[in-house]
Design a protein around this motif. Structure first.
Motif, PDB file in Angstrom:
ATOM      1  N   LEU A  50      73.841-131.226  32.619  1.00  0.00           N
ATOM      2  CA  LEU A  50      74.441-131.580  33.369  1.00  0.00           C
ATOM      3  C   LEU A  50      75.133-130.974  34.796  1.00  0.00           C
ATOM      4  N   GLY A  51      74.925-129.566  33.723  1.00  0.00           N
ATOM      5  CA  GLY A  51      75.821-128.882  35.071  1.00  0.00           C
ATOM      6  C   GLY A  51      76.967-128.819  34.588  1.00  0.00           C
ATOM      7  N   LEU A  52      77.240-129.301  33.876  1.00  0.00           N
ATOM      8  CA  LEU A  52      79.108-129.758  33.730  1.00  0.00           C
ATOM      9  C   LEU A  52      80.202-128.731  33.670  1.00  0.00           C
ATOM     10  N   ASP A  53      79.297-127.203  33.280  1.00  0.00           N
ATOM     11  CA  ASP A  53      80.394-126.537  33.415  1.00  0.00           C
ATOM     12  C   ASP A  53      80.877-126.048  34.357  1.00  0.00           C
ATOM     13  N   ALA A  54      79.759-125.686  35.869  1.00  0.00           N
ATOM     14  CA  ALA A  54      80.269-125.597  37.135  1.00  0.00           C
ATOM     15  C   ALA A  54      81.331-126.149  37.907  1.00  0.00           C
ATOM     16  N   THR A  55      81.074-127.568  37.132  1.00  0.00           N
ATOM     17  CA  THR A  55      81.373-129.449  38.184  1.00  0.00           C
ATOM     18  C   THR A  55      82.597-129.410  37.607  1.00  0.00           C
ATOM     19  N   LEU A  56      82.840-128.011  35.622  1.00  0.00           N
ATOM     20  CA  LEU A  56      84.379-128.483  36.123  1.00  0.00           C
ATOM     21  C   LEU A  56      85.427-127.423  36.284  1.00  0.00           C
ATOM     22  N   ALA A  57      84.567-126.186  36.705  1.00  0.00           N
ATOM     23  CA  ALA A  57      85.141-125.295  37.275  1.00  0.00           C
ATOM     24  C   ALA A  57      85.498-125.273  38.916  1.00  0.00           C
ATOM     25  N   ALA A  58      85.230-126.493  39.718  1.00  0.00           N
ATOM     26  CA  ALA A  58      85.691-126.381  40.834  1.00  0.00           C
ATOM     27  C   ALA A  58      86.342-127.282  41.144  1.00  0.00           C
ATOM     28  N   GLN A  59      87.124-127.620  40.548  1.00  0.00           N
ATOM     29  CA  GLN A  59      88.270-129.105  40.507  1.00  0.00           C
ATOM     30  C   GLN A  59      89.523-128.123  41.673  1.00  0.00           C
ATOM     31  N   ASP A  60      88.672-127.642  42.742  1.00  0.00           N
ATOM     32  CA  ASP A  60      89.745-126.887  43.859  1.00  0.00           C
ATOM     33  C   ASP A  60      90.411-128.145  44.946  1.00  0.00           C
ATOM     34  N   GLY A  61      89.947-129.332  44.822  1.00  0.00           N
ATOM     35  CA  GLY A  61      90.063-129.917  46.407  1.00  0.00           C
ATOM     36  C   GLY A  61      88.622-130.444  47.176  1.00  0.00           C
ATOM     37  N   VAL A  62      88.012-129.205  46.744  1.00  0.00           N
ATOM     38  CA  VAL A  62      86.720-129.430  48.057  1.00  0.00           C
ATOM     39  C   VAL A  62      85.417-130.934  47.605  1.00  0.00           C
ATOM     40  N   TRP A  63      85.707-131.497  48.697  1.00  0.00           N
ATOM     41  CA  TRP A  63      84.372-132.271  47.879  1.00  0.00           C
ATOM     42  C   TRP A  63      82.835-132.303  48.001  1.00  0.00           C
ATOM     43  N   ARG A  64      82.081-131.791  46.964  1.00  0.00           N
ATOM     44  CA  ARG A  64      81.165-130.778  47.011  1.00  0.00           C
ATOM     45  C   ARG A  64      79.855-131.948  46.749  1.00  0.00           C
ATOM     46  N   HIS A  65      79.228-132.225  47.405  1.00  0.00           N
ATOM     47  CA  HIS A  65      78.097-133.422  47.268  1.00  0.00           C
ATOM     48  C   HIS A  65      76.767-133.092  47.602  1.00  0.00           C
ATOM     49  N   ASP A  66      76.132-131.763  48.256  1.00  0.00           N
ATOM     50  CA  ASP A  66      75.268-130.900  48.785  1.00  0.00           C
ATOM     51  C   ASP A  66      74.476-130.273  47.679  1.00  0.00           C
ATOM     52  N   THR A  67      74.724-130.075  46.250  1.00  0.00           N
ATOM     53  CA  THR A  67      74.688-128.902  45.648  1.00  0.00           C
ATOM     54  C   THR A  67      73.439-129.487  44.581  1.00  0.00           C
ATOM     55  N   GLY A  68      73.157-131.463  45.241  1.00  0.00           N
ATOM     56  CA  GLY A  68      72.035-131.329  44.563  1.00  0.00           C
ATOM     57  C   GLY A  68      72.415-132.231  42.816  1.00  0.00           C
ATOM     58  N   VAL A  69      71.295-132.881  42.404  1.00  0.00           N
ATOM     59  CA  VAL A  69      71.497-133.470  41.120  1.00  0.00           C
ATOM     60  C   VAL A  69      70.031-132.879  40.189  1.00  0.00           C
ATOM     61  N   PRO A  70      70.890-132.796  38.383  1.00  0.00           N
ATOM     62  CA  PRO A  70      70.015-132.264  37.829  1.00  0.00           C
ATOM     63  C   PRO A  70      68.744-133.222  38.209  1.00  0.00           C
TER      64      PRO A  70
END
Length: 313
Positions: A112-132
């Motif tokens: 699910l790519g959770l490492d990258a998701t959890l590391a990017a908790q900076d207030g930016v809504w990244r909905h264009d990075t694709g889904v697994p």
């Protein structure tokens, strides 16, 4: 009355004494549980053993019918030249379920790519990075198809992953693409987007993942090793991580434990270290396995999980 020697660290006896006493009583066998130093070794019928315990010389235990290991791994005892009694490794439900949960959790984390998701908790809504991709489109390879490896492989297949299993000898498991031998290993590694190892520590598995075999992995493959630390050539893995051949590694076992503070794994951004927690023997369920093997020994039946000394497990 039979006599059972509890040959683990003394501080572990309170944790096991109640469950072991109850489990043996349920078999109908009358037994006395003693510790080293409390009885004549020649009077012992069974040894409940841990490599971290005080017994290393089995010569005095002339009456013992079996050594019942509390650990899944037997590499620290199987080569003991004084051990002439049958040796049984531990395969119990608690250890098995713990391993399944550890492996499944980390496979899903990578999938699910959770490492990258959890590391990017900076207030930016990244909905264009694709889904697994769906699990059915993710290839997971399991090295080792013994009791633990098979159960983990089946759990992952149950979640829909494309699971390939590799073992030294041929296996046939429904829902798993089973490969074996050197050619099978190369084919398995070439498709391993996520690679999990639950191989035992034997001369044939030492440094199985080295610079040559790691180069067979798909670019950016993830590795999960809750099996044995000797499987991996540490320098080769670090080089593969730095080169991007391996995207990340989650390691639960190491050549030296505890892992020394200065070891490069601790500080490497592409390594997750867990402190050998993937699977622990639980006193309740492990005691049931020990009691069943004692019952079998007294009844003249084959032992469960008997170790093949020639194979090392």
């Amino acid at each position: 009355m039979i006599r059972i020697l509890f040959a683990d660290k003394p501080e572990n006896r309170p944790r096991y004494e109640g469950p072991l006493t109850r489990a043996i009583a349920q078999t109908g066998i009358v037994a006395e549980i003693v510790q080293p130093g409390e009885t004549d070794p020649a009077s012992v019928d069974y040894i409940v053993y841990s490599p971290q315990g005080p017994v290393q010389d089995f010569t005095p235990f002339t009456r013992a019918k079996a050594v019942l290991n509390l650990w899944a791994g037997v590499e620290r005892v199987v080569g003991n030249e004084t051990l002439t009694q049958p040796l049984c490794r531990m395969v119990d439900l608690g250890l098995e379920r713990g391993m399944v949960e550890y492996v499944t959790g980390h496979v899903l984390r990578y999938h699910l790519g959770l490492d990258a998701t959890l590391a990017a908790q900076d207030g930016v809504w990244r909905h264009d990075t694709g889904v697994p991709p769906l699990a059915r489109d993710r290839s997971v390879v399991m090295l080792g198809l013994g009791a633990l490896g098979r159960t983990c492989a089946e759990a992952l297949a149950g979640l829909g992953f494309k699971v390939t299993g590799w073992s030294r000898t041929p296996k046939d498991i429904s829902g798993i693409d089973c490969l074996s031998g050197p050619d099978g290993l190369h084919a398995a590694l070439a498709r391993a987007e996520i690679l999990v190892s639950i191989l035992p520590d034997t001369p044939g598995t030492t440094n199985l993942l080295n610079s040559e075999t790691l180069a067979l992995l798909p670019e950016g493959a993830r590795i999960i090793n809750p099996g044995r630390g000797t499987l991996i050539d540490d320098d080769a893995l670090l080089a593969a991580l730095d080169a991007g051949r391996v995207g990340h590694a989650t390691l639960d076992v190491f050549r030296v434990e505890p892992l020394p503070p200065e070891h490069p794994y601790w500080a490497h951004p592409k390594v997750t270290v867990t402190p050998h927690i993937a699977a622990e023997s639980r006193a309740e369920t492990a005691s049931e396995v020990v009691a069943e093997n004692i019952r079998r020994g007294e009844a003249g039946e084959p032992f469960l999980y008997l170790v093949d000394r020639s194979r090392g497990y």
